[in-house]
Write a protein that holds these residues in place. Structure first.
Motif, PDB file in Angstrom:
ATOM      1  N   ALA A   3      30.800  36.497  47.266  1.00  0.00           N
ATOM      2  CA  ALA A   3      29.465  37.046  47.440  1.00  0.00           C
ATOM      3  C   ALA A   3      28.583  36.107  46.632  1.00  0.00           C
ATOM      4  N   LEU A  21      30.532  35.163  43.262  1.00  0.00           N
ATOM      5  CA  LEU A  21      31.181  36.371  42.767  1.00  0.00           C
ATOM      6  C   LEU A  21      32.388  36.650  43.654  1.00  0.00           C
ATOM      7  N   ARG A  23      35.277  38.399  45.582  1.00  0.00           N
ATOM      8  CA  ARG A  23      35.513  39.684  46.224  1.00  0.00           C
ATOM      9  C   ARG A  23      36.827  39.599  46.983  1.00  0.00           C
ATOM     10  N   VAL A  25      38.921  41.286  50.332  1.00  0.00           N
ATOM     11  CA  VAL A  25      38.773  42.080  51.550  1.00  0.00           C
ATOM     12  C   VAL A  25      40.041  42.916  51.697  1.00  0.00           C
ATOM     13  N   GLU A  30      37.219  46.789  53.901  1.00  0.00           N
ATOM     14  CA  GLU A  30      36.313  47.098  52.802  1.00  0.00           C
ATOM     15  C   GLU A  30      36.279  45.924  51.817  1.00  0.00           C
ATOM     16  N   ILE A  31      35.075  45.629  51.311  1.00  0.00           N
ATOM     17  CA  ILE A  31      34.910  44.578  50.314  1.00  0.00           C
ATOM     18  C   ILE A  31      35.106  45.200  48.930  1.00  0.00           C
ATOM     19  N   VAL A  32      36.008  44.615  48.153  1.00  0.00           N
ATOM     20  CA  VAL A  32      36.359  45.146  46.841  1.00  0.00           C
ATOM     21  C   VAL A  32      35.805  44.205  45.773  1.00  0.00           C
ATOM     22  N   ALA A  33      35.018  44.745  44.832  1.00  0.00           N
ATOM     23  CA  ALA A  33      34.436  43.953  43.746  1.00  0.00           C
ATOM     24  C   ALA A  33      35.525  43.494  42.781  1.00  0.00           C
ATOM     25  N   ALA A  34      35.267  42.365  42.129  1.00  0.00           N
ATOM     26  CA  ALA A  34      36.242  41.772  41.212  1.00  0.00           C
ATOM     27  C   ALA A  34      36.633  42.720  40.090  1.00  0.00           C
ATOM     28  N   GLU A  36      37.348  45.610  40.139  1.00  0.00           N
ATOM     29  CA  GLU A  36      38.387  46.546  40.551  1.00  0.00           C
ATOM     30  C   GLU A  36      39.768  45.905  40.631  1.00  0.00           C
TER      31      GLU A  36
END
Length: 181
Positions: A3, A21, A23, A25, A30-34, A36
């Motif tokens: 991102a 940033l 991420r 998939v 669904e896109i998962v933030a770092a 997490e």
């Protein structure tokens, strides 16, 4: 995947570069933030290969788009990893035109793990032609003396000092002092 977060120059309001940033998939798209998944990656001891992958992805993007300037984040473990630095140097020596458009971001907490090793890392990255940014400055215990020793190109002030700057005399003083330095 990346991102891309624009980093805007305070004096012009123009985008100076983009921070990559990381991420993930998920299988369902669904896109998962770092935030997490990176803690798990670190626990498994896989952060160095991830940082290498991020470097390669960013360099590929810059090779395809010669007008783009990008920043990547590296972990504290990577900052103290000579093999990552050697691999980075080997890649960037083959692509010096890309090196000048790359900013490597290190967090203040990474700096405090080993200030001497971090200073060597910063120097090596700058010798390769990259810029180095200190991220989240003010969130930890880095002194202004340490900041001076690091000779970074960019200091990104921790959001806790900026969010309420118009109402906080203490935050205004902190930022004025930092900008003055």
């Amino acid at each position: 995947v990346f991102a891309y977060q624009p980093i805007v120059a305070a004096d012009t309001g123009e985008v100076a570069y983009y921070e990559c940033l990381l991420r993930m998939v998920a299988e369902d798209g669904e896109i998962v933030a770092a935030g997490e998944f990176i803690p798990v990656v670190e626990q498994l001891g896989l952060i160095r290969p991830i940082d290498r992958y991020v470097l390669e992805m960013a360099l590929d993007e810059m090779s395809c788009h010669p007008e783009v300037r990008l920043a990547i984040n590296v972990s504290g473990l990577t900052v103290t990893d000579p093999s990552w630095l050697r691999a980075c140097a080997a890649i960037l020596r083959r692509k010096p035109e890309v090196a000048t458009r790359l900013t490597v971001e290190i967090t203040e907490t990474a700096v405090m793990q080993d200030i001497g090793e971090t200073a060597r890392f910063v120097g090596a990255m700058r010798d390769l032609g990259c810029r180095v940014a200190l991220d989240d400055f003010g969130s930890g215990y880095t002194s202004f003396r340490h900041l001076k020793a690091l000779t970074v190109d960019v200091v990104k002030i921790d959001g806790s000092f900026v969010q309420n700057v118009s109402n906080s005399v203490d935050n205004q003083l902190f930022i004025r002092t930092l900008v003055g330095l």
